[in-house]
Design an enzyme around this catalytic site. Structure first.
Site, PDB file in Angstrom:
ATOM      1  CG  LEU A  77      -1.882  -1.150   1.141  1.00 14.17           C
ATOM      2  CD1 LEU A  77      -2.462  -1.384   2.605  1.00 14.17           C
ATOM      3  CD2 LEU A  77      -3.058  -1.173   0.231  1.00 14.17           C
ATOM      4  N   PRO A  78       0.296   2.473  -0.369  1.00 12.41           N
ATOM      5  CG  PRO A  78      -0.900   3.931  -1.731  1.00 12.41           C
ATOM      6  CD  PRO A  78      -1.133   2.601  -0.977  1.00 12.41           C
ATOM      7  CB  THR A 108       8.171   2.366   2.542  1.00 12.73           C
ATOM      8  OG1 THR A 108       8.959   1.824   1.478  1.00 12.73           O
ATOM      9  CG2 THR A 108       9.284   2.998   3.276  1.00 12.73           C
ATOM     10  CE  LYS A 183      12.300   0.895   0.820  1.00 11.66           C
ATOM     11  NZ  LYS A 183      13.106   0.695  -0.527  1.00 11.66           N
ATOM     12  CE  LYS A 252       5.963   6.067   1.287  1.00 10.55           C
ATOM     13  NZ  LYS A 252       5.880   4.770   1.302  1.00 10.55           N
TER      14      LYS A 252
HETATM   15  P1  NAD Z   1       1.313   2.495  -6.063  1.00 13.88           P
HETATM   16  O1  NAD Z   1       0.577   3.600  -5.985  1.00 13.88           O
HETATM   17  O2  NAD Z   1       1.532   1.889  -7.454  1.00 13.88           O
HETATM   18  O3  NAD Z   1       0.192   1.200  -5.487  1.00 13.88           O
HETATM   19  C1  NAD Z   1      -0.572   1.248  -4.372  1.00 13.88           C
HETATM   20  C2  NAD Z   1      -1.759   0.522  -4.569  1.00 13.88           C
HETATM   21  O4  NAD Z   1      -2.454   0.411  -3.416  1.00 13.88           O
HETATM   22  C3  NAD Z   1      -2.494   1.299  -5.723  1.00 13.88           C
HETATM   23  O5  NAD Z   1      -2.996   0.533  -6.838  1.00 13.88           O
HETATM   24  C4  NAD Z   1      -3.872   1.726  -4.865  1.00 13.88           C
HETATM   25  O6  NAD Z   1      -5.059   1.703  -5.514  1.00 13.88           O
HETATM   26  C5  NAD Z   1      -3.766   0.566  -3.778  1.00 13.88           C
HETATM   27  N1  NAD Z   1      -4.662   0.916  -2.721  1.00 13.88           N
HETATM   28  C6  NAD Z   1      -4.641   2.236  -2.096  1.00 13.88           C
HETATM   29  N2  NAD Z   1      -5.331   2.069  -0.671  1.00 13.88           N
HETATM   30  C7  NAD Z   1      -5.868   0.505  -0.744  1.00 13.88           C
HETATM   31  C8  NAD Z   1      -6.950   0.222  -0.083  1.00 13.88           C
HETATM   32  N3  NAD Z   1      -7.756   0.693   1.154  1.00 13.88           N
HETATM   33  N4  NAD Z   1      -7.370  -1.042  -0.392  1.00 13.88           N
HETATM   34  C9  NAD Z   1      -6.510  -1.758  -1.403  1.00 13.88           C
HETATM   35  N5  NAD Z   1      -5.842  -1.084  -2.371  1.00 13.88           N
HETATM   36  C10 NAD Z   1      -5.665   0.162  -2.075  1.00 13.88           C
HETATM   37  O7  NAD Z   1       2.485   2.330  -4.962  1.00 13.88           O
HETATM   38  P2  NAD Z   1       3.880   1.106  -5.347  1.00 13.88           P
HETATM   39  O8  NAD Z   1       4.811   1.830  -6.197  1.00 13.88           O
HETATM   40  O9  NAD Z   1       3.336  -0.029  -5.455  1.00 13.88           O
HETATM   41  O10 NAD Z   1       4.407   1.308  -3.708  1.00 13.88           O
HETATM   42  C11 NAD Z   1       3.794   0.246  -2.698  1.00 13.88           C
HETATM   43  C12 NAD Z   1       4.397   0.710  -1.770  1.00 13.88           C
HETATM   44  O11 NAD Z   1       6.011  -0.156  -1.847  1.00 13.88           O
HETATM   45  C13 NAD Z   1       4.775   2.149  -1.113  1.00 13.88           C
HETATM   46  O12 NAD Z   1       4.790   2.117   0.379  1.00 13.88           O
HETATM   47  C14 NAD Z   1       6.228   2.389  -1.942  1.00 13.88           C
HETATM   48  O13 NAD Z   1       6.874   3.556  -1.034  1.00 13.88           O
HETATM   49  C15 NAD Z   1       6.998   1.103  -1.528  1.00 13.88           C
HETATM   50  N6  NAD Z   1       7.885   0.816  -2.621  1.00 13.88           N
HETATM   51  C16 NAD Z   1       7.766   0.997  -3.952  1.00 13.88           C
HETATM   52  C17 NAD Z   1       8.771   1.037  -4.843  1.00 13.88           C
HETATM   53  C18 NAD Z   1       8.850   1.464  -6.301  1.00 13.88           C
HETATM   54  O14 NAD Z   1       9.684   1.247  -7.151  1.00 13.88           O
HETATM   55  N7  NAD Z   1       7.520   1.512  -6.794  1.00 13.88           N
HETATM   56  C19 NAD Z   1       9.853   0.490  -4.346  1.00 13.88           C
HETATM   57  C20 NAD Z   1      10.114   0.013  -3.083  1.00 13.88           C
HETATM   58  C21 NAD Z   1       9.232   0.333  -2.061  1.00 13.88           C
END
Ligand code: NAD
Length: 309
Positions: A77-78, A108, A183, A252
């Site tokens: 999740l975000p 994260t 992290k 964030k």
């Molecule tokens: P993203 O925004 O692409 O995906 C998050 C998903 O969560 C979205 O599809 C959103 O609709 C969904 N969501 C939000 N609230 C929800 C709820 N209540 N119920 C169900 N689904 C819900 O984000 P991401 O890039 O996939 O990142 C996810 C996590 O991983 C974050 O915490 C980010 O910091 C971490 N992260 C991301 C990366 C990267 O390269 N993208 C790398 C390492 C860590």
């Protein structure tokens, strides 16, 4: 997906739930499918569900569909507030999840949120690990992420086959919350290295040396980092800016580092300067922009796309 089909899924331990099917969660889910797990996914976004379904994930329309079938549930999740809502909110997991479930939170997030959510779940005999990841969507799609994990060793060992299917490196760093502390420390460095690498290449360019050559030199020297070895060659120098990690999410993470340092009354001048630069970048770069675009704040001519400078 019909209820009859989902009810027909027999092997509970081989059926994994994934909540949050964005850039990371969708690719983690697809990797588990490729490795013969049955994956039931849930996301508020129809588009995300549809994209995951195209990769073999069973898209559930209710959390309870997922919790009925899965005793291992991955969250992607975000932010911490989303984790708290999905876990403890009015319609959250806490009301529908079965005892003896293990929740692996790859978001994260805020260490304190991990500890608080884990404490609530433990009252119901549900284990919660904070297990944030590195490696981006490409690492998630190939099962080569790095994971830093906090939580009870017993729960960690129980879900190890699933973690191994998603990652090539795992470090169990301590009790619940420790994964997010590790992290946050890592991303504080990555955020700083992106800026310092942009500054080093600007210095070299202004002094009359080809920045591509200097990047090669840095990567053969002691100044190298994940930013110089992976981010600059892949996303900055190519001007591709399509890593799949957004400015909003990195801001964030930098904010989490600043808040953690302040809560511990620490004086960390480099971290605070990094945080200030990432905060200021909001004036020029949208949350949806690629996180590597931060290099453009140092040197828009060198790192900006030609049609944007
Ligand atoms: P993203 O925004 O692409 O995906 C998050 C998903 O969560 C979205 O599809 C959103 O609709 C969904 N969501 C939000 N609230 C929800 C709820 N209540 N119920 C169900 N689904 C819900 O984000 P991401 O890039 O996939 O990142 C996810 C996590 O991983 C974050 O915490 C980010 O910091 C971490 N992260 C991301 C990366 C990267 O390269 N993208 C790398 C390492 C860590």
């Amino acid at each position: 997906m019909t209820k009859a089909f989902i009810t027909g899924i027999q092997n509970m331990t081989n059926t994994i739930g994934v909540i949050g099917l964005g850039n990371m969660g969708r690719n983690m889910a697809a990797t588990l499918v490729k490795k013969s797990f049955t994956v039931i996914g849930f996301d508020l976004s129809e588009t995300a569900c549809k994209q995951a379904a195209e990769q073999g994930v069973i898209a559930a329309t209710h959390l309870s569909t997922l919790t009925e079938q899965c005793n291992i549930i991955i969250l992607s999740l975000p932010k911490a507030e989303h984790v708290e809502a999905v876990c403890l909110g009015d319609n959250g997991l806490i009301h529908v999840v079965s005892p003896r479930t293990t929740i692996i939170d790859t978001t994260t997030s805020v260490p304190e949120t991990s500890r608080m959510v884990a404490a609530e779940f433990s009252k119901q005999n549900i284990a919660f690990l904070d297990a944030p990841v590195s490696g981006g969507p490409a690492g998630a799609a190939t099962g080569t992420m790095s994971m830093v994990i906090g939580g009870e060793m017993e729960a960690y060992k129980q879900v190890l086959p699933v973690l191994e299917a998603m990652s090539s490196v795992r470090v169990h760093v301590g009790d619940v919350g420790a994964g997010n502390i590790a992290k946050i420390a890592n991303n504080m460095l990555a955020a700083a290295h992106l800026i310092t690498t942009a500054e080093a290449l600007t210095l070299a360019e202004k002094a009359g040396v080809d920045p591509e050559k200097v990047l090669e030199a840095i990567n053969a020297g002691s100044g190298r980092s994940g930013a110089s070895q992976a981010m600059f060659p892949t996303w900055v120098m190519t001007k591709a800016y399509d890593s799949g990690f957004t400015m909003g999410l990195m801001r964030k993470d930098v904010g989490l580092a600043k808040t953690l340092a302040q809560s511990l009354n620490l004086t960390l001048p480099m971290a605070m300067q990094t945080a200030a630069l990432w905060e200021d970048s909001a004036q020029k770069l949208a949350d949806s922009d690629d996180f590597c675009c931060i290099a453009q704040c140092t040197n828009p001519l060198l790192f900006g796309k030609e049609d944007e400078v």
